[in-house]
Design a protein around this motif. Sequence first.
Motif, PDB file in Angstrom:
ATOM      1  N   SER A  17      23.566  -9.741  18.468  1.00  0.00           N
ATOM      2  CA  SER A  17      22.757  -9.035  17.465  1.00  0.00           C
ATOM      3  C   SER A  17      21.296  -9.485  17.528  1.00  0.00           C
ATOM      4  N   ALA A  18      21.031 -10.622  18.223  1.00  0.00           N
ATOM      5  CA  ALA A  18      19.644 -11.044  18.460  1.00  0.00           C
ATOM      6  C   ALA A  18      19.208 -10.639  19.869  1.00  0.00           C
ATOM      7  N   ASN A  19      19.912  -9.640  20.421  1.00  0.00           N
ATOM      8  CA  ASN A  19      19.550  -9.042  21.721  1.00  0.00           C
ATOM      9  C   ASN A  19      19.712  -9.956  22.921  1.00  0.00           C
ATOM     10  N   ASP A  20      20.606 -10.908  22.856  1.00  0.00           N
ATOM     11  CA  ASP A  20      20.864 -11.766  24.021  1.00  0.00           C
ATOM     12  C   ASP A  20      21.572 -10.925  25.101  1.00  0.00           C
ATOM     13  N   PRO A  48      28.032  -4.460  18.893  1.00  0.00           N
ATOM     14  CA  PRO A  48      27.979  -3.943  20.263  1.00  0.00           C
ATOM     15  C   PRO A  48      29.377  -3.697  20.840  1.00  0.00           C
ATOM     16  N   LEU A  49      30.358  -4.502  20.418  1.00  0.00           N
ATOM     17  CA  LEU A  49      31.729  -4.306  20.906  1.00  0.00           C
ATOM     18  C   LEU A  49      32.267  -2.948  20.451  1.00  0.00           C
ATOM     19  N   GLN A 102      26.220  -7.962  27.329  1.00  0.00           N
ATOM     20  CA  GLN A 102      26.994  -7.547  28.505  1.00  0.00           C
ATOM     21  C   GLN A 102      28.480  -7.913  28.336  1.00  0.00           C
ATOM     22  N   ILE A 103      28.745  -9.114  27.826  1.00  0.00           N
ATOM     23  CA  ILE A 103      30.138  -9.547  27.627  1.00  0.00           C
ATOM     24  C   ILE A 103      30.843  -8.599  26.652  1.00  0.00           C
ATOM     25  N   LEU A 104      30.186  -8.282  25.551  1.00  0.00           N
ATOM     26  CA  LEU A 104      30.814  -7.412  24.542  1.00  0.00           C
ATOM     27  C   LEU A 104      30.975  -5.986  25.065  1.00  0.00           C
ATOM     28  N   THR A 136      20.801 -17.743  28.594  1.00  0.00           N
ATOM     29  CA  THR A 136      21.343 -17.083  27.395  1.00  0.00           C
ATOM     30  C   THR A 136      21.067 -17.933  26.157  1.00  0.00           C
ATOM     31  N   GLN A 137      20.948 -17.248  25.028  1.00  0.00           N
ATOM     32  CA  GLN A 137      20.773 -17.977  23.755  1.00  0.00           C
ATOM     33  C   GLN A 137      21.990 -18.837  23.428  1.00  0.00           C
ATOM     34  N   LEU A 138      23.114 -18.532  24.065  1.00  0.00           N
ATOM     35  CA  LEU A 138      24.342 -19.276  23.777  1.00  0.00           C
ATOM     36  C   LEU A 138      24.241 -20.748  24.190  1.00  0.00           C
ATOM     37  N   GLN A 139      23.276 -21.037  25.061  1.00  0.00           N
ATOM     38  CA  GLN A 139      23.101 -22.436  25.470  1.00  0.00           C
ATOM     39  C   GLN A 139      22.744 -23.326  24.282  1.00  0.00           C
ATOM     40  N   THR A 140      22.147 -22.721  23.255  1.00  0.00           N
ATOM     41  CA  THR A 140      21.814 -23.478  22.042  1.00  0.00           C
ATOM     42  C   THR A 140      23.058 -24.150  21.480  1.00  0.00           C
TER      43      THR A 140
END
Length: 357
Positions: free
Chosen positions: A239-242, A284-285, A247-249, A217-221
Motif C-alpha cells: 500500500s506504500a507502493n513497494d 492489490p491481492l 509483484q508478490i501480491l 524493497t521496503q520489507l528490508q526494514t
Amino acid sequence: MQQVQRVNEAREPDALMIGVDVGGTKIAAGIVDTNGQVEGRIQIPTDTSDVEHTLQSIACAIRSTLEAAGTPLARVKAVGLGIPGMVDPEQGVCLLSVNLGWQNVAVQRWLEQELGVPCAIDNDVSAATLGESIYGAGKGLQNMVYLSLGTGVAARAIIDGWLYRGAHGMAGEIGHLVVMPDGPVCRCGARGCLEALAAGPALALAAQNAIAEGKATQLQTYQRQHEIIRSEHIFAAASANDALSLQILREAGEHIAYGIYLLVMTFDPQLVVIGGGLAIEQSPLLIAIQARIAHLLGQSPVGRAMLSTEAIQVTNMQRDAAIVGAAALVAQDKRKKQGACAYEQYRTINYFYPRWL
Ligand SMILES: [Zn+2]
C-alpha cells in the motif's frame, strides 16, 4: 406464508450457543444468539504442547467467553467447534489435524464431559462456509462457494442449500490443487500447490527469497528490526507502493483467480465469498484476483454466462463467520440426524434453530 409462520414458531430468542474457531495458533470463541449476533468474543493462544493441553485451551476459551459476556453456562444450549483438519462430525472425532498435531481425537466426547453441554464439530472452513451461508453474503442463496485465504487456502461449497462435505469432509481443498508443476514444495509434500504459491506463509517466503537475491524493497526494514517477514508486512509495503510487494501480491492473486475459476466451473455458484486473513477489500491481492477473473471471463462466453465479477465478494463477517458457523453446526448436525436433509424446508436458505434448542 405457512412456512414463514413455522420458522418464526421454531425460534427461541433465549437460545444461546457458543461457537469456537480453533486455529493452530489462536482460538476465537463467542456466544451466538439465534440471529447470529456474537457476544463476549475472545481470542486466546492455542496450547499445542499435547492433546490434553489443546483440549483444555478450548475449554478455557469457552469459559472466558462466558465470563466476558457475564453469561452462566446453564444458559448455553450447545457448543460448536470448527477445527483445522479432517473431521468426522457423526462420531465427533478429529481424524487428522496437522496444525494441532491431532490424530483420532474424540473432541466431542471430551468436551461434553468437561462442560456437560451438547457439542458438535466439523472442519473450520466448513463452519465458516455455513456461517456465510446462513448469516453473511450468501444468505438466501442455494449455491455459493466460500474461499478461505490465510495461513492455508481452502474452499467449501453450499450446493442446493446444503453444505457439501464429500466423502471425507474435505471437498473443496483447492489449496492442494497443483497450479505450477515445478513450483515450490507444499507442506502436503507436492510441488506447486496453490497454497504453496498464494497462502500467507508462501507470500512471506517469496519476499524472503527476493531479499536474499538482493532485490531492493521496503520489507528490508522489518528484517533490519529482526522481525520475521509476515504477509501483513507485504500488504503494508504494497500500500506504500513497494514494487516487490506489489509483484508478490499480483502473482498470488493470479494463481488464486485460477482457483476461483475452477470452483466456478465445478460448482456453478451464484456467489463466491472470500474470507480469511488475506481477504482485504481493495488490496492489490484482491484487485489482481478481480482483474484475472475479468480476463478469464472476457475469453469465455460460458464463463460470462455463469459468473460476473460482482459475484466475487469479500466477506463482511471476518472471523465471526467461523464462530457463528461453528455454532450453527450443532443445528445442522441435529437436523441431519433427524433425517431432515431430504426436505427443502430444512436447508440453510430457510435456516432456523430447531425446537430442541
Ligand atoms: Zn499441497
